[in-house]
Design a protein around this motif. Sequence first.
Motif, PDB file in Angstrom:
ATOM      1  N   GLU A  36      12.721  85.222  78.795  1.00  0.00           N
ATOM      2  CA  GLU A  36      13.811  84.620  78.229  1.00  0.00           C
ATOM      3  C   GLU A  36      14.527  85.455  77.323  1.00  0.00           C
ATOM      4  OE1 GLU A  36      12.595  80.988  76.532  1.00  0.00           O
ATOM      5  OE2 GLU A  36      14.408  80.540  75.282  1.00  0.00           O
ATOM      6  N   ILE A  37      13.700  86.385  76.663  1.00  0.00           N
ATOM      7  CA  ILE A  37      14.552  87.236  75.727  1.00  0.00           C
ATOM      8  C   ILE A  37      15.310  88.301  76.383  1.00  0.00           C
ATOM      9  CG2 ILE A  37      13.945  89.097  74.009  1.00  0.00           C
ATOM     10  CD1 ILE A  37      11.593  87.497  73.219  1.00  0.00           C
ATOM     11  N   ARG A  39      16.829  87.766  79.230  1.00  0.00           N
ATOM     12  CA  ARG A  39      18.006  87.209  79.739  1.00  0.00           C
ATOM     13  C   ARG A  39      18.945  87.022  78.578  1.00  0.00           C
ATOM     14  NH1 ARG A  39      14.421  83.978  82.520  1.00  0.00           N
ATOM     15  NH2 ARG A  39      14.180  82.290  81.083  1.00  0.00           N
ATOM     16  N   ASP A  40      18.468  86.632  77.566  1.00  0.00           N
ATOM     17  CA  ASP A  40      19.527  86.608  76.265  1.00  0.00           C
ATOM     18  C   ASP A  40      20.134  87.768  75.921  1.00  0.00           C
ATOM     19  OD1 ASP A  40      18.727  83.909  75.982  1.00  0.00           O
ATOM     20  OD2 ASP A  40      17.359  84.230  74.375  1.00  0.00           O
ATOM     21  N   TRP A  41      19.195  88.945  75.962  1.00  0.00           N
ATOM     22  CA  TRP A  41      19.723  90.174  75.538  1.00  0.00           C
ATOM     23  C   TRP A  41      20.731  90.821  76.456  1.00  0.00           C
ATOM     24  CZ3 TRP A  41      19.493  94.588  72.577  1.00  0.00           C
ATOM     25  CH2 TRP A  41      19.690  95.997  73.194  1.00  0.00           C
ATOM     26  N   GLU A  43      23.091  89.155  78.270  1.00  0.00           N
ATOM     27  CA  GLU A  43      24.155  88.513  77.901  1.00  0.00           C
ATOM     28  C   GLU A  43      25.354  89.431  77.258  1.00  0.00           C
ATOM     29  OE1 GLU A  43      23.843  84.813  76.136  1.00  0.00           O
ATOM     30  OE2 GLU A  43      23.063  83.921  77.797  1.00  0.00           O
ATOM     31  N   THR A 232      16.670  85.660  66.887  1.00  0.00           N
ATOM     32  CA  THR A 232      16.693  84.756  68.609  1.00  0.00           C
ATOM     33  C   THR A 232      15.421  85.077  69.207  1.00  0.00           C
ATOM     34  OG1 THR A 232      19.210  85.126  68.555  1.00  0.00           O
ATOM     35  CG2 THR A 232      17.848  85.005  70.896  1.00  0.00           C
TER      36      THR A 232
END
Length: 246
Positions: A36-37, A39-41, A43, A232
Amino acid sequence: MRALPLLALVACLTPMAASAEPVIFAAASMKTALDEIARDWAEGHDPVTISYAGSSKLARQIEAGAPADMFISASTDWMDQVETSGAVKDGSRHDLLGNALVLVAHDDVKTAPQDLPEALGKDGFLAMALVDSVPAGIYGKQALTHLGLWDQLSSHVAQADNVRAALALVATGESPYGVVYATDAHAEKRVHIAATFPEDSHDAITYPVALLTTGSDTEGAKAFLDYLSSPTAVGVFEAQGFSVKH
């Protein structure tokens, strides 16, 4: 102790080949949170490649020269071994996370560890990661030994290549019980926490992280390492049940 066919279950956790992106080697228990982290990164940054497996397997690959830029271990011992080999960049190692050890069940029941011999009966399995090399298995064996249960239960233990493979055995009902991290139980809706092992029954569960000398993208890996301390990322870790070291 017994072995079950697990190759298909752990295939997705097998370390990957070299990549042009920063390569992160991470303990299998981090998969849900770190995916999940990442995927956020991705972006707002170039993506990272993450290979998950048992910390022991990853440490040995790093010692053999695997092209990884960062290592997150589920135990200080395996990070110590990597650092002794000279593969850790000076000054980059620190403790990132903590975790707890739980007994999980396929059925929604509460079972104290002391009641496991009766609950397993004659033929029941207790799923655990490899008890002599993988951190979750080592912590589990420590806890069961501390509670005076290991001699009774060792013949019932089904050892898996890593903690997520042990979790899968319980999730699919192949094993009625298993010993995993609290974060693994949080990530898998098909298992239930039957009990939490006392903190003093095993070594403290600490996840150290370090940059490595064996990779080719130190700057990219360092940027991602810094991101792991961002609000985050910390929020994701805490939502999955990790304790964040500050």
